[in-house]
Design an enzyme around this catalytic site. Structure first.
Site, PDB file in Angstrom:
ATOM      1  N   THR A 166       0.851  -1.185   0.000  1.00  0.00           N
ATOM      2  CA  THR A 166       0.000   0.000   0.000  1.00  0.00           C
ATOM      3  C   THR A 166       0.888   1.236   0.000  1.00  0.00           C
ATOM      4  O   THR A 166       1.817   1.325   0.798  1.00  0.00           O
ATOM      5  CB  THR A 166      -0.879   0.005   1.265  1.00  0.00           C
ATOM      6  OG1 THR A 166      -1.485  -1.277   1.391  1.00  0.00           O
ATOM      7  CG2 THR A 166      -1.949   1.059   1.173  1.00  0.00           C
ATOM      8  N   LYS A 168       2.141   4.669   0.943  1.00  0.00           N
ATOM      9  CA  LYS A 168       2.004   5.580   2.079  1.00  0.00           C
ATOM     10  C   LYS A 168       2.873   6.813   1.816  1.00  0.00           C
ATOM     11  O   LYS A 168       3.821   6.714   1.060  1.00  0.00           O
ATOM     12  CB  LYS A 168       2.474   4.895   3.378  1.00  0.00           C
ATOM     13  CG  LYS A 168       1.857   3.525   3.650  1.00  0.00           C
ATOM     14  CD  LYS A 168       0.474   3.644   4.242  1.00  0.00           C
ATOM     15  CE  LYS A 168      -0.087   2.252   4.571  1.00  0.00           C
ATOM     16  NZ  LYS A 168      -1.480   2.275   4.987  1.00  0.00           N
ATOM     17  N   LYS A 194      -0.923  -0.618  -4.199  1.00  0.00           N
ATOM     18  CA  LYS A 194      -2.335  -0.445  -3.853  1.00  0.00           C
ATOM     19  C   LYS A 194      -2.641   0.987  -3.451  1.00  0.00           C
ATOM     20  O   LYS A 194      -1.890   1.601  -2.704  1.00  0.00           O
ATOM     21  CB  LYS A 194      -2.669  -1.397  -2.698  1.00  0.00           C
ATOM     22  CG  LYS A 194      -4.007  -1.155  -2.032  1.00  0.00           C
ATOM     23  CD  LYS A 194      -4.226  -2.165  -0.918  1.00  0.00           C
ATOM     24  CE  LYS A 194      -5.502  -1.912  -0.170  1.00  0.00           C
ATOM     25  NZ  LYS A 194      -5.507  -0.640   0.562  1.00  0.00           N
ATOM     26  N   ASP A 196      -4.630   3.329  -1.075  1.00  0.00           N
ATOM     27  CA  ASP A 196      -5.230   3.121   0.233  1.00  0.00           C
ATOM     28  C   ASP A 196      -6.745   3.230   0.106  1.00  0.00           C
ATOM     29  O   ASP A 196      -7.255   3.848  -0.821  1.00  0.00           O
ATOM     30  CB  ASP A 196      -4.698   4.141   1.244  1.00  0.00           C
ATOM     31  CG  ASP A 196      -4.666   3.539   2.634  1.00  0.00           C
ATOM     32  OD1 ASP A 196      -5.721   3.545   3.274  1.00  0.00           O
ATOM     33  OD2 ASP A 196      -3.618   3.032   3.057  1.00  0.00           O
ATOM     34  N   GLU A 197      -7.454   2.612   1.054  1.00  0.00           N
ATOM     35  CA  GLU A 197      -8.915   2.566   0.929  1.00  0.00           C
ATOM     36  C   GLU A 197      -9.561   3.949   0.930  1.00  0.00           C
ATOM     37  O   GLU A 197     -10.620   4.150   0.363  1.00  0.00           O
ATOM     38  CB  GLU A 197      -9.529   1.697   2.035  1.00  0.00           C
ATOM     39  CG  GLU A 197      -9.325   2.199   3.454  1.00  0.00           C
ATOM     40  CD  GLU A 197      -8.003   1.760   4.065  1.00  0.00           C
ATOM     41  OE1 GLU A 197      -7.853   1.923   5.283  1.00  0.00           O
ATOM     42  OE2 GLU A 197      -7.127   1.266   3.321  1.00  0.00           O
ATOM     43  N   HIS A 287     -11.386  -4.084  -0.560  1.00  0.00           N
ATOM     44  CA  HIS A 287     -10.937  -3.708   0.781  1.00  0.00           C
ATOM     45  C   HIS A 287     -12.135  -3.724   1.718  1.00  0.00           C
ATOM     46  O   HIS A 287     -13.235  -3.372   1.328  1.00  0.00           O
ATOM     47  CB  HIS A 287     -10.289  -2.324   0.763  1.00  0.00           C
ATOM     48  CG  HIS A 287      -9.563  -2.023   2.044  1.00  0.00           C
ATOM     49  ND1 HIS A 287     -10.230  -1.619   3.182  1.00  0.00           N
ATOM     50  CD2 HIS A 287      -8.256  -2.094   2.385  1.00  0.00           C
ATOM     51  CE1 HIS A 287      -9.340  -1.450   4.161  1.00  0.00           C
ATOM     52  NE2 HIS A 287      -8.142  -1.740   3.705  1.00  0.00           N
ATOM     53  N   HIS A 320      -9.203  -8.417   1.755  1.00  0.00           N
ATOM     54  CA  HIS A 320      -8.391  -8.337   2.973  1.00  0.00           C
ATOM     55  C   HIS A 320      -8.998  -9.254   4.032  1.00  0.00           C
ATOM     56  O   HIS A 320     -10.200  -9.240   4.257  1.00  0.00           O
ATOM     57  CB  HIS A 320      -8.353  -6.894   3.477  1.00  0.00           C
ATOM     58  CG  HIS A 320      -7.560  -6.008   2.583  1.00  0.00           C
ATOM     59  ND1 HIS A 320      -6.375  -5.430   2.972  1.00  0.00           N
ATOM     60  CD2 HIS A 320      -7.759  -5.641   1.295  1.00  0.00           C
ATOM     61  CE1 HIS A 320      -5.894  -4.724   1.954  1.00  0.00           C
ATOM     62  NE2 HIS A 320      -6.717  -4.836   0.933  1.00  0.00           N
TER      63      HIS A 320
END
Length: 444
Positions: A166, A168, A194, A196-197, A287, A320
């Protein structure tokens, strides 16, 4: 005085809805509820109330009951057992006739089974522990857009878990810098990166810019490594139309996979997107943002295995599912229980793993479980052993936190994974030799 054709007034639910002699049908949807009755309410009454309120019942007898066949449509509590070690807690088994549910609608299934009954006065707390979905109902769903085997064929990756990361910080990067981080990770050896959600389309990074820069990063990394790469482009949006617009743009860019937050986005939106993904050759990463609101309490809400089953019906290729070893809660046996429910075609009842019913998915495609949340390279042996090959292991901080940067972090994860898979294939024990295997890999 006119004669009344039925007896009005309030009567105990258990007289109608508690039927221990009932033998459930192959077509019934079965539910296991953990019921905590209010003090003074008998278990049978509380359990029958749950069956009634989640099917045909209401608090009093109504004259229109005479216009339909209650016996045909009512939910029935057919078995109650006390929970060992808990005071005044019971597992109530309820059978619902198939006719109560709209075909192909997870939304309708949940509205019926858990829509109203959880605020019920006679129950102090209520938790849906498991559902048995009969083939007659599951066959009305498309299920995952592609499934595990098709995904491996699309990506040309076999015999090992897939690696993800993910990006960041999850909020605040510009689209160009975001794409740069994606490129570094993929170049270093990851299969996926990915969104993030909560990255949707915010003022600091609009979705279209992000999609373009990520696609550029993807193709550049593919050209350099000779491997197929993916980035989960989050298509979650405020409306279904906007969500599909984003998925269409992803398809036009030629990327392999998009992403959706299925609980906050809702099951209707999720099923819509899953159908689009199958029709257009996109993989769908799911997610589970918001799941802990529903599943964290031990005696109220819904267990995640129910949400996982619902997702397999609604459609998703990845979901997930906790890590067993990282920063987020999840007990090993229970987690493996619902991981099997996601991947396997036929799962036997096994109460030690939290599986209350035998579930036959009748060849519905499987979903890859994604281990994500607080895991790093030293967890790799345990993760490889616990989740096996059909999984995605996602290291966010565990990749980007590398002191030399993203690409070396990605290299470290890929090397550790390859070392663990090779050691396992050579017959070494990952549980006892894991750290040693990682140390050896460091010196390659």
């Amino acid at each position: 005085k006119a004669r009344v054709g039925f007896k009005a007034g309030v009567k105990d639910y258990r007289l109608t809805y508690y039927t221990p002699e009932y033998e459930n049908k192959d077509t019934d949807i079965l539910a296991a509820f953990r019921v905590t009755p209010q003090p003074g309410v008998p278990a049978e009454e509380a359990a029958a109330a749950v069956a009634a309120e989640s099917s045909t019942g209401t608090w009093t007898t109504v004259w229109t009951d005479g216009l339909t066949s209650l016996d045909r449509y009512k939910g029935r509590c057919y078995h109650i057992e006390a929970v060992v070690g808990e005071e005044n807690q019971y597992i109530a088994y309820v059978a619902y006739p198939l006719d109560l549910f709209e075909e192909g609608s997870v939304t309708n299934m949940f509205t019926s089974i858990v829509g109203n009954v959880f605020g019920f006065x006679x129950x102090r707390a209520l938790r849906l522990e498991d559902l048995r979905i009969p083939p007659a109902y599951s066959k009305t769903f498309q299920g995952p857009p592609h499934g595990i085997q098709v995904e491996r064929d699309k990506l040309n990756k076999y015999g090992r878990p897939l690696l993800g990361c993910t990006i960041k910080p999850k909020l605040g990067l510009s689209a160009k810098n975001y794409g740069r981080a994606v490129y570094e990770c993929l170049r270093g050896g990851l299969d996926f990166t990915k969104d993030d959600e909560n990255v949707n389309s915010q003022p600091f990074m609009r979705w279209r810019d992000r999609f373009l820069f990520c696609a550029e990063a993807l193709y550049k990394a593919q050209a350099e490594t000779g491997e197929i790469k993916g980035h989960y482009l989050n298509a979650t949006a405020g409306t279904c139309e906007e969500m599909i617009k984003r998925a269409v743009f992803a398809r036009e860019l030629g990327v392999p996979i998009v992403m959706h937050d299925y609980l906050t986005g809702g099951f209707t939106a999720n099923t819509t997107l899953a159908h689009y993904c199958r029709d257009n050759g996109l993989l769908l990463h799911i997610h589970r943002a918001m799941h802990a609101v529903i599943d964290r309490q031990k005696n109220h809400g819904m267990h995640f295995r129910v949400l996982a089953k619902a997702l397999r019906m609604s459609g998703g290729d990845h979901i997930h599912s906790g890590t067993v070893v990282g920063k987020l809660e999840g007990e090993r046996e229970m987690t493996l229980g619902f991981v099997d429910l996601l991947r396997d075609d036929y799962i036997e009842k096994d109460r030690s793993r939290g599986i209350f019913f035998t579930q036959d998915w009748v060849s519905m495609p499987g979903v890859l479980p994604v281990a994500s949340g607080g895991i790093h390279v030293w967890h790799m042996p345990a993760l490889t052993e616990i989740f096996g090959d059909d999984s995605v292991l996602q290291f966010g901080g565990g990749t980007l936190g590398h002191p030399w940067g993203n690409a070396p972090g990605a290299v470290a994860n890929r090397v550790a994974l390859e070392a663990c898979v090779q050691a396992r294939n050579e017959g070494r024990d990952l549980a006892s030799e894991g750290n040693e295997i990682i140390r050896e890999a460091c010196s390659w």
